[in-house]
Design an enzyme around this catalytic site. Structure first.
Site, PDB file in Angstrom:
ATOM      1  N   TYR A  74       0.831  -1.204   0.000  1.00  0.00           N
ATOM      2  CA  TYR A  74       0.000   0.000   0.000  1.00  0.00           C
ATOM      3  C   TYR A  74       0.866   1.255   0.000  1.00  0.00           C
ATOM      4  O   TYR A  74       0.505   2.282  -0.558  1.00  0.00           O
ATOM      5  CB  TYR A  74      -0.946   0.012   1.218  1.00  0.00           C
ATOM      6  N   PHE A 126      -7.123  20.770 -25.509  1.00  0.00           N
ATOM      7  CA  PHE A 126      -7.453  19.352 -25.555  1.00  0.00           C
ATOM      8  C   PHE A 126      -8.674  19.144 -24.663  1.00  0.00           C
ATOM      9  O   PHE A 126      -8.825  19.803 -23.637  1.00  0.00           O
ATOM     10  CB  PHE A 126      -6.298  18.434 -25.140  1.00  0.00           C
ATOM     11  N   THR A 127      -9.538  18.211 -25.061  1.00  0.00           N
ATOM     12  CA  THR A 127     -10.853  18.042 -24.430  1.00  0.00           C
ATOM     13  C   THR A 127     -10.788  17.950 -22.895  1.00  0.00           C
ATOM     14  O   THR A 127     -11.387  18.773 -22.193  1.00  0.00           O
ATOM     15  CB  THR A 127     -11.543  16.791 -25.005  1.00  0.00           C
ATOM     16  N   ASP A 217       2.058  19.695 -21.445  1.00  0.00           N
ATOM     17  CA  ASP A 217       1.318  18.446 -21.590  1.00  0.00           C
ATOM     18  C   ASP A 217       2.273  17.518 -22.326  1.00  0.00           C
ATOM     19  O   ASP A 217       2.516  17.655 -23.525  1.00  0.00           O
ATOM     20  CB  ASP A 217       0.026  18.665 -22.386  1.00  0.00           C
ATOM     21  N   LYS A 260       0.137   6.963 -23.835  1.00  0.00           N
ATOM     22  CA  LYS A 260       0.650   7.248 -25.186  1.00  0.00           C
ATOM     23  C   LYS A 260       2.155   6.975 -25.196  1.00  0.00           C
ATOM     24  O   LYS A 260       2.581   5.854 -25.367  1.00  0.00           O
ATOM     25  CB  LYS A 260       0.344   8.697 -25.590  1.00  0.00           C
ATOM     26  N   ARG A 384     -12.898  14.414 -34.535  1.00  0.00           N
ATOM     27  CA  ARG A 384     -12.191  15.475 -33.815  1.00  0.00           C
ATOM     28  C   ARG A 384     -12.595  16.796 -34.457  1.00  0.00           C
ATOM     29  O   ARG A 384     -11.855  17.399 -35.216  1.00  0.00           O
ATOM     30  CB  ARG A 384     -10.670  15.290 -33.857  1.00  0.00           C
ATOM     31  N   PHE A 451     -18.537  13.928 -26.737  1.00  0.00           N
ATOM     32  CA  PHE A 451     -18.137  13.013 -27.810  1.00  0.00           C
ATOM     33  C   PHE A 451     -18.025  11.564 -27.351  1.00  0.00           C
ATOM     34  O   PHE A 451     -18.201  10.642 -28.141  1.00  0.00           O
ATOM     35  CB  PHE A 451     -16.800  13.462 -28.425  1.00  0.00           C
TER      36      PHE A 451
HETATM   37  N1  PM9 Z   1      -6.022  11.614 -25.357  1.00  0.00           N
HETATM   38  C1  PM9 Z   1      -6.820  10.537 -27.304  1.00  0.00           C
HETATM   39  O1  PM9 Z   1      -7.443   9.617 -27.819  1.00  0.00           O
HETATM   40  C2  PM9 Z   1      -7.710   9.805 -25.048  1.00  0.00           C
HETATM   41  C3  PM9 Z   1      -8.881  10.498 -24.508  1.00  0.00           C
HETATM   42  S1  PM9 Z   1      -9.818  11.494 -25.580  1.00  0.00           S
HETATM   43  C4  PM9 Z   1     -10.483  10.413 -26.632  1.00  0.00           C
HETATM   44  O2  PM9 Z   1      -6.147  11.350 -27.946  1.00  0.00           O
HETATM   45  C5  PM9 Z   1      -3.599  14.936 -24.432  1.00  0.00           C
HETATM   46  C6  PM9 Z   1      -2.850  15.711 -25.442  1.00  0.00           C
HETATM   47  C7  PM9 Z   1      -4.284  13.795 -24.779  1.00  0.00           C
HETATM   48  C8  PM9 Z   1      -5.030  13.081 -23.776  1.00  0.00           C
HETATM   49  C9  PM9 Z   1      -5.799  11.952 -24.096  1.00  0.00           C
HETATM   50  C10 PM9 Z   1      -4.995  13.573 -22.448  1.00  0.00           C
HETATM   51  C11 PM9 Z   1      -5.744  12.878 -21.362  1.00  0.00           C
HETATM   52  C12 PM9 Z   1      -4.297  14.715 -22.174  1.00  0.00           C
HETATM   53  N2  PM9 Z   1      -3.625  15.370 -23.167  1.00  0.00           N
HETATM   54  O3  PM9 Z   1      -6.756   9.922 -21.591  1.00  0.00           O
HETATM   55  O4  PM9 Z   1      -6.716  10.861 -19.328  1.00  0.00           O
HETATM   56  O5  PM9 Z   1      -4.249  13.389 -26.041  1.00  0.00           O
HETATM   57  O6  PM9 Z   1      -4.826   9.485 -20.087  1.00  0.00           O
HETATM   58  O7  PM9 Z   1      -5.119  11.701 -21.021  1.00  0.00           O
HETATM   59  C13 PM9 Z   1      -6.803  10.677 -25.851  1.00  0.00           C
HETATM   60  P1  PM9 Z   1      -5.914  10.426 -20.485  1.00  0.00           P
END
Ligand code: PM9
Length: 461
Positions: A74, A126-127, A217, A260, A384, A451
């Site tokens: 833990y 970014f979303t 980011d 990623k 997108r 989306f």
């Molecule tokens: N990106 C993508 O598919 C997954 C979620 S939206 C469909 O591109 C950036 C530049 C990203 C991103 C996620 C995140 C969030 C932050 N910044 O998905 O929470 O492209 O790990 O990261 C997606 P998490």
């Protein structure tokens, strides 16, 4: 097409997953049942899955080996120590807060670094990032160079911040009203476009004069480093790791979606230099994620991430990754399919405005194109455009981004060049009868990040 330009896969395949292709009538049925939203499709009905490069990576034998030495205590996990040392080594940040994925890090950073009413300038939105900024009372301001909004314009480092826009914002609003600058490397929604080292340095110099912090980011920073090595003067002989280290020297910290460029299936982190801010982040991580020594991750996941990060520094890996994406882009360009140029690091973006000139943006052309591509071929992609952009939280109006795109996102170490050929053929075939792509309208529109779960139906205008 000069095939010799594209390197073979720098790996051997050890484990395979069989995919199946369902017939067109069945694809039509499941697309309708999924509300014309590719996020809602059952994965087993997808032939080639280019929805996202997020968490869809193939891990290496060494990473899987690392999964077996997870220390699931833990508190005080040795895998945390390994990840912390790796982040210090690669990025140069002394402090690490592990999170379940990138948005976990965004949540914590936005909570501790934004006072309501402050501005958060960034190189395109970014979303999830903008959601957390706005959710914490921040006002997002797009300060990317204008050219980034022009799909057909092929210039290097299209993800750069327009320094003049940043300077004007600081002068207009006052430095004390800027929470921090959010600099994404690369810029996902601009088409995976990179930022030059010179630009990062300039942003750093300007913000330092005003005492404003800069958070990167870091989600696709290794792809960004490859572009710098390939295209920016003075970097051809540097290693990817040296470039990454220099990039982050121009920042105060970073949020990272490990799904990623850390080549894993889950995880993320927030890293920083400032001790005081780190203490605040640690106080919040126990509320939203878990103990500071695991945050949102299992020990085994932290181990896989530490190993993945080091693997991502290998030149052969990242060269193949970026060039495989470019290969798909070249095939489409040669056939006259409109795409966002130049091709970025993680995906080829179809320009739905030029692909579907018979549709208005309010007909959701990119959403409809993504649905049609699946029905045509079993290839899953992602909208997108206007749907992803959501609504203005004050006026309730749609945000109407200039870029209305469909993203063909390539998972890391998963598909071959032959798969790219199949995808290109499918898109080209659809392009020949693009007039059949119908307008869509909402049947269900969620309030936030619509989306992901929205539903649609086609209709005759
Ligand atoms: N990106 C993508 O598919 C997954 C979620 S939206 C469909 O591109 C950036 C530049 C990203 C991103 C996620 C995140 C969030 C932050 N910044 O998905 O929470 O492209 O790990 O990261 C997606 P998490």
């Amino acid at each position: 097409m000069d095939y010799k330009k594209y390197p073979a896969e720098p790996y051997r395949v050890k484990v395979v997953e069989t995919v199946k292709m369902v017939d067109k009538a069945e694809r039509e049925r499941v697309m309708k049942e999924s509300g014309y939203n590719t996020f809602l499709l059952p994965s087993e009905d997808v032939y080639i899955d280019l929805l996202t490069d997020s968490g869809t990576n193939a891990m290496s034998d060494k990473q899987w080996g690392g999964m077996m030495v997870g220390d699931e205590a833990y508190a005080g996990s040795r895998n945390f120590k390994h990840l912390e040392e790796t982040v210090q080594d690669i990025f140069g940040f002394p402090h690490l807060v592990p999170t379940h994925q990138g948005r976990g890090a965004e949540n914590i950073l936005s909570s501790i670094a934004i006072k309501p009413g402050q501005y958060v300038p960034g190189n395109m939105y970014f979303t999830t990032t903008r959601f957390h900024q706005e959710h914490n009372g921040g006002i997002f301001v797009d300060i990317i160079r204008d050219e980034a909004h022009d799909a057909g314009l092929s210039i290097p480092f299209k993800g750069n911040i327009d320094i003049k826009k940043l300077e004007n914002l600081i002068n207009e609003k006052g430095a004390e009203n800027i929470a921090y600058v959010c600099l994404a490397v690369t810029v996902n929604l601009a088409g995976g476009q990179p930022v030059s080292m010179a630009n990062m340095k300039e942003v750093r110099e300007l913000t330092a004069k005003h005492g404003i912090k800069v958070f990167f980011d870091a989600t696709r920073c290794v792809e960004n480093a490859y572009f710098i090595k390939e295209q920016e003067e003075g970097y051809a002989d540097k290693t990817i790791k040296e470039i990454v280290r220099e990039m982050f020297s121009y920042s105060d910290g970073a949020t990272m979606s490990g799904k990623k460029d850390c080549i894993v299936n889950i995880g993320g982190f927030l890293a920083m230099r400032d001790e005081e801010l780190f203490l605040k982040a640690k106080e919040l991580v126990v509320v939203y994620e878990g103990m500071p020594s695991y945050g949102g991750m299992a020990g085994r996941d932290m181990e896989a991430m530490a190993i993945g990060l080091q693997e991502a520094m290998q030149f052969e890996y990242i060269q193949h990754r970026v060039l495989q994406v470019r290969y798909l882009g070249e095939l489409l360009k040669e056939a006259g399919v409109p795409i966002v140029e130049p091709v970025g690091g993680h995906a080829v973006f179809l320009d739905a405005r030029r692909f579907c000139p018979h549709l208005e943006q309010d007909d959701f052309p990119a959403q409809s194109l993504a649905a049609s591509l699946f029905v045509e071929s079993g290839v899953r992609s992602m909208e997108r455009g206007i749907v992803s952009a959501g609504r203005d939280i004050k006026t309730g109006e749609h945000h109407r981004p200039k870029l209305e795109t469909v993203r063909l996102t390539i998972p890391r170490r998963v598909y071959t060049y032959k798969h790219m050929d199949v995808v290109a053929d499918a898109v080209i075939k659809l392009f020949k009868h693009k007039e059949d792509i119908k307008p869509l309208r909402f049947t269900y529109e969620p309030k936030q990040l619509r989306f992901f779960t929205a539903r649609f139906e086609p209709y005759e205008k």
